[in-house]
Design a protein around this motif. Sequence first.
Motif, PDB file in Angstrom:
ATOM      1  N   LEU A 328     -15.644  -5.041   9.476  1.00 41.24           N
ATOM      2  CA  LEU A 328     -15.130  -3.636  10.370  1.00 41.24           C
ATOM      3  C   LEU A 328     -15.933  -3.215   9.287  1.00 41.24           C
ATOM      4  N   TRP A 329     -16.633  -3.363   8.292  1.00 41.81           N
ATOM      5  CA  TRP A 329     -17.603  -2.224   7.258  1.00 41.81           C
ATOM      6  C   TRP A 329     -18.654  -2.752   7.957  1.00 41.81           C
ATOM      7  N   LEU A 330     -18.797  -4.369   7.324  1.00 41.93           N
ATOM      8  CA  LEU A 330     -20.373  -4.421   8.458  1.00 41.93           C
ATOM      9  C   LEU A 330     -20.328  -4.423  10.165  1.00 41.93           C
ATOM     10  N   SER A 331     -19.808  -3.805  10.499  1.00 42.73           N
ATOM     11  CA  SER A 331     -19.252  -3.543  11.813  1.00 42.73           C
ATOM     12  C   SER A 331     -19.986  -2.412  12.430  1.00 42.73           C
ATOM     13  N   GLN A 332     -19.966  -1.826  10.980  1.00 37.49           N
ATOM     14  CA  GLN A 332     -19.988  -0.377  11.364  1.00 37.49           C
ATOM     15  C   GLN A 332     -18.692   0.562  11.621  1.00 37.49           C
ATOM     16  N   HIS A 333     -17.413  -0.145  11.681  1.00 43.33           N
ATOM     17  CA  HIS A 333     -15.956   0.506  12.489  1.00 43.33           C
ATOM     18  C   HIS A 333     -15.331   1.079  11.355  1.00 43.33           C
ATOM     19  N   SER A 334     -15.388   1.216  10.307  1.00 48.30           N
ATOM     20  CA  SER A 334     -15.013   1.902   9.041  1.00 48.30           C
ATOM     21  C   SER A 334     -15.429   1.412   7.825  1.00 48.30           C
ATOM     22  N   ALA A 335     -15.700   2.661   7.182  1.00 43.22           N
ATOM     23  CA  ALA A 335     -16.146   3.097   5.618  1.00 43.22           C
ATOM     24  C   ALA A 335     -15.578   2.468   4.343  1.00 43.22           C
ATOM     25  N   ASP A 336     -14.042   2.326   4.584  1.00 47.04           N
ATOM     26  CA  ASP A 336     -13.323   2.339   3.793  1.00 47.04           C
ATOM     27  C   ASP A 336     -13.152  -0.022   3.379  1.00 47.04           C
ATOM     28  N   LEU A 337     -14.102   0.114   2.211  1.00 49.20           N
ATOM     29  CA  LEU A 337     -13.470  -1.374   2.062  1.00 49.20           C
ATOM     30  C   LEU A 337     -13.229  -2.008   0.842  1.00 49.20           C
ATOM     31  N   GLN A 338     -11.302  -1.853   1.386  1.00 45.45           N
ATOM     32  CA  GLN A 338     -10.466  -1.922   0.462  1.00 45.45           C
ATOM     33  C   GLN A 338      -9.533  -3.624   0.331  1.00 45.45           C
ATOM     34  N   GLU A 339      -9.374  -4.089  -0.452  1.00 45.96           N
ATOM     35  CA  GLU A 339      -9.067  -5.687  -0.272  1.00 45.96           C
ATOM     36  C   GLU A 339      -7.651  -5.608  -1.536  1.00 45.96           C
ATOM     37  N   PRO A 340      -6.528  -6.337  -0.846  1.00 42.78           N
ATOM     38  CA  PRO A 340      -5.489  -6.717  -1.617  1.00 42.78           C
ATOM     39  C   PRO A 340      -5.820  -8.039  -3.052  1.00 42.78           C
ATOM     40  N   THR A 341      -5.631  -7.784  -4.216  1.00 40.74           N
ATOM     41  CA  THR A 341      -6.331  -8.397  -5.360  1.00 40.74           C
ATOM     42  C   THR A 341      -4.210  -8.199  -6.256  1.00 40.74           C
ATOM     43  N   LEU A 342      -4.532  -9.183  -5.925  1.00 44.58           N
ATOM     44  CA  LEU A 342      -4.109  -9.502  -7.495  1.00 44.58           C
ATOM     45  C   LEU A 342      -2.313  -8.227  -7.454  1.00 44.58           C
ATOM     46  N   GLY A 343      -1.787  -7.589  -6.520  1.00 46.74           N
ATOM     47  CA  GLY A 343      -0.744  -7.220  -6.226  1.00 46.74           C
ATOM     48  C   GLY A 343      -1.862  -5.502  -6.193  1.00 46.74           C
ATOM     49  N   LEU A 344      -2.780  -5.828  -6.279  1.00 46.64           N
ATOM     50  CA  LEU A 344      -3.643  -3.630  -6.666  1.00 46.64           C
ATOM     51  C   LEU A 344      -4.567  -3.797  -5.347  1.00 46.64           C
ATOM     52  N   ARG A 345      -4.849  -2.652  -5.295  1.00 46.66           N
ATOM     53  CA  ARG A 345      -6.197  -2.464  -4.000  1.00 46.66           C
ATOM     54  C   ARG A 345      -7.437  -2.383  -5.026  1.00 46.66           C
ATOM     55  N   TRP A 346      -8.690  -3.160  -4.475  1.00 46.98           N
ATOM     56  CA  TRP A 346      -9.667  -3.167  -4.519  1.00 46.98           C
ATOM     57  C   TRP A 346     -10.553  -2.549  -4.001  1.00 46.98           C
ATOM     58  N   ASP A 347     -11.168  -1.471  -4.399  1.00 46.79           N
ATOM     59  CA  ASP A 347     -12.347  -0.673  -3.419  1.00 46.79           C
ATOM     60  C   ASP A 347     -13.607  -1.251  -3.969  1.00 46.79           C
ATOM     61  N   CYS A 348     -14.331  -2.145  -3.298  1.00 42.56           N
ATOM     62  CA  CYS A 348     -15.152  -3.202  -3.246  1.00 42.56           C
ATOM     63  C   CYS A 348     -16.083  -1.877  -3.276  1.00 42.56           C
ATOM     64  N   SER A 352     -13.379  -0.244  -7.916  1.00 39.96           N
ATOM     65  CA  SER A 352     -12.398  -0.018  -9.345  1.00 39.96           C
ATOM     66  C   SER A 352     -10.769  -0.626  -8.506  1.00 39.96           C
ATOM     67  N   LEU A 353     -10.119  -0.822  -9.322  1.00 33.31           N
ATOM     68  CA  LEU A 353      -8.379  -1.140  -8.801  1.00 33.31           C
ATOM     69  C   LEU A 353      -8.140  -0.162  -8.233  1.00 33.31           C
ATOM     70  N   LYS A 354      -6.979  -0.048  -7.781  1.00 34.82           N
ATOM     71  CA  LYS A 354      -6.065   1.886  -7.278  1.00 34.82           C
ATOM     72  C   LYS A 354      -4.568  -0.031  -6.982  1.00 34.82           C
ATOM     73  N   TYR A 355      -3.600   1.968  -7.621  1.00 33.91           N
ATOM     74  CA  TYR A 355      -2.624   1.188  -7.063  1.00 33.91           C
ATOM     75  C   TYR A 355      -2.000   2.454  -6.175  1.00 33.91           C
ATOM     76  N   LYS A 356      -1.342   1.411  -4.806  1.00 29.95           N
ATOM     77  CA  LYS A 356      -0.924   1.991  -4.296  1.00 29.95           C
ATOM     78  C   LYS A 356       0.540   2.250  -4.267  1.00 29.95           C
ATOM     79  N   HIS A 357       1.701   2.672  -4.714  1.00 31.57           N
ATOM     80  CA  HIS A 357       3.113   2.605  -4.715  1.00 31.57           C
ATOM     81  C   HIS A 357       3.850   2.914  -3.613  1.00 31.57           C
ATOM     82  N   ARG A 358       5.097   2.953  -3.830  1.00 32.72           N
ATOM     83  CA  ARG A 358       5.717   2.449  -1.755  1.00 32.72           C
ATOM     84  C   ARG A 358       6.112   3.391  -2.105  1.00 32.72           C
ATOM     85  N   PRO A 359       6.699   4.036  -1.431  1.00 26.54           N
ATOM     86  CA  PRO A 359       7.215   5.432  -1.147  1.00 26.54           C
ATOM     87  C   PRO A 359       8.445   5.352  -1.769  1.00 26.54           C
TER      88      PRO A 359
END
Length: 431
Positions: A328-348, A352-359
């Motif tokens: 999506l980022w390479l096709s310019q349809h999204s400016a958000d590039l985040q990947e799930p990585t070992l239970g975290l969110r990697w903002d490529c 940076s590594l991020k946590y996103k807790h459950r509601p």
Amino acid sequence: MGDPTRGIMDLFGHTNPSTTDHAQPLLLIGSDMPHLLTPIEPVQTGPLGGPIAVHTKLGWSLQGPTNIDQVPASEQQCLFTVTDSPTCELFKNVERLNGRLIHCPIQARSRYATPLLRRANSATLQAPMEMVLSSLRSTERRLAKDPQHTEVYCQEIKKLGRRMGYVAVVPPEVHHCWESSFRFRQYPVAVSGDIKAMFHQVRLLPADKPVLRFIWWDMKRTEEPKIYEWQVLPFGTTCSPCCAIYALQQHVQNASESNSDLIDIVEQSFYVDNCLHSTHSKEEAKDVVDRLRQLLHTGGFEIRQWASNVPAVNEDLPSDVRSESSELWLSQHSADLQEPTLGLRWDCLHDSLKYKHRPVERTEPMLRNVYKVLACQYDPLGYIVPFTTRAKIQDLWKEQLGWDDPMTRSSHRASVTDGSPGNERFLISSK
């Protein structure tokens, strides 16, 4: 109270070294004076279970049971159990797999097959269908409450069998699987990939297939349930990770005599089916990705979902092996590039590594509900331990609250429900 030593000496003659009339203790010596407690002559013993007399520099002392009328009639034993460490057990399991990995052609492609790691001398169970029907009916009742979930469940069973060949119907006549995160951010250019259905790429040996059977009747209660048999390592079997990782590493070792760097990557930068690696430059990263894809493909392992903090690394890859966010980022349809990585969110892009807790459902502030929030925070790398530990120990238990006691405003403010782990994201920069 009379002299307690007189009764002991009358009963046990071996403890009568001298007269002790009207003896009174004047000083108690601890174990920090061992030279005063060391016997200066052989210890005098008597009947089994009776007291002993010890002569030290401080004089005579009696050691033994306090109640001389209840001497044990039989010998006492102390049993000490030793268990292997998880690492030792892992090495033993790998040794059991050594030499038992075989190749088997599946749809013109070479696949690996490993044995299951069964317990030694375990009994062979041959349960008739009637014994497992109750489990099938329980699953059916649960699915009947949600028609949409039922449809997904039935389609998944069909996909496992007809489309992928991961399970097969048994003929009716037969009734018989944190260190990576540090290396991942060791160098400037990081890449991540994922082996597609890794467990399902490793086949089962014929002798092990009957161990992994289940019944299903596609919600058609009037028909006889069919018996299915796993053909590959399934998710949820205790030994599946060990067997799959062994097959992957053995394949790389056998096929990478001139590519020792790839052996190191597979052994050091993989966490089960996730590849997390970093290099000095984007050119080196592209070379590693290309060679890994080619090498693993020859063993039946398809690695895809590639992502990088340098998007140019993935530009030349086919779209079906790039991660969805990268595509999506390479096709310019999204400016958000985040990947799930070992239970975290990697903002490529921001690396940076991020946590996103459950509601979190807002409930009455009490110790029980706070610990429910703590338990649902998935933290495999332990980054938020300083916050959760404070909530568990330092702040909440000071109040000496019961599990269902209302919390005060001060303790509620200090709890995890209002602290950092309760925020939408808890960011850890890798720069």
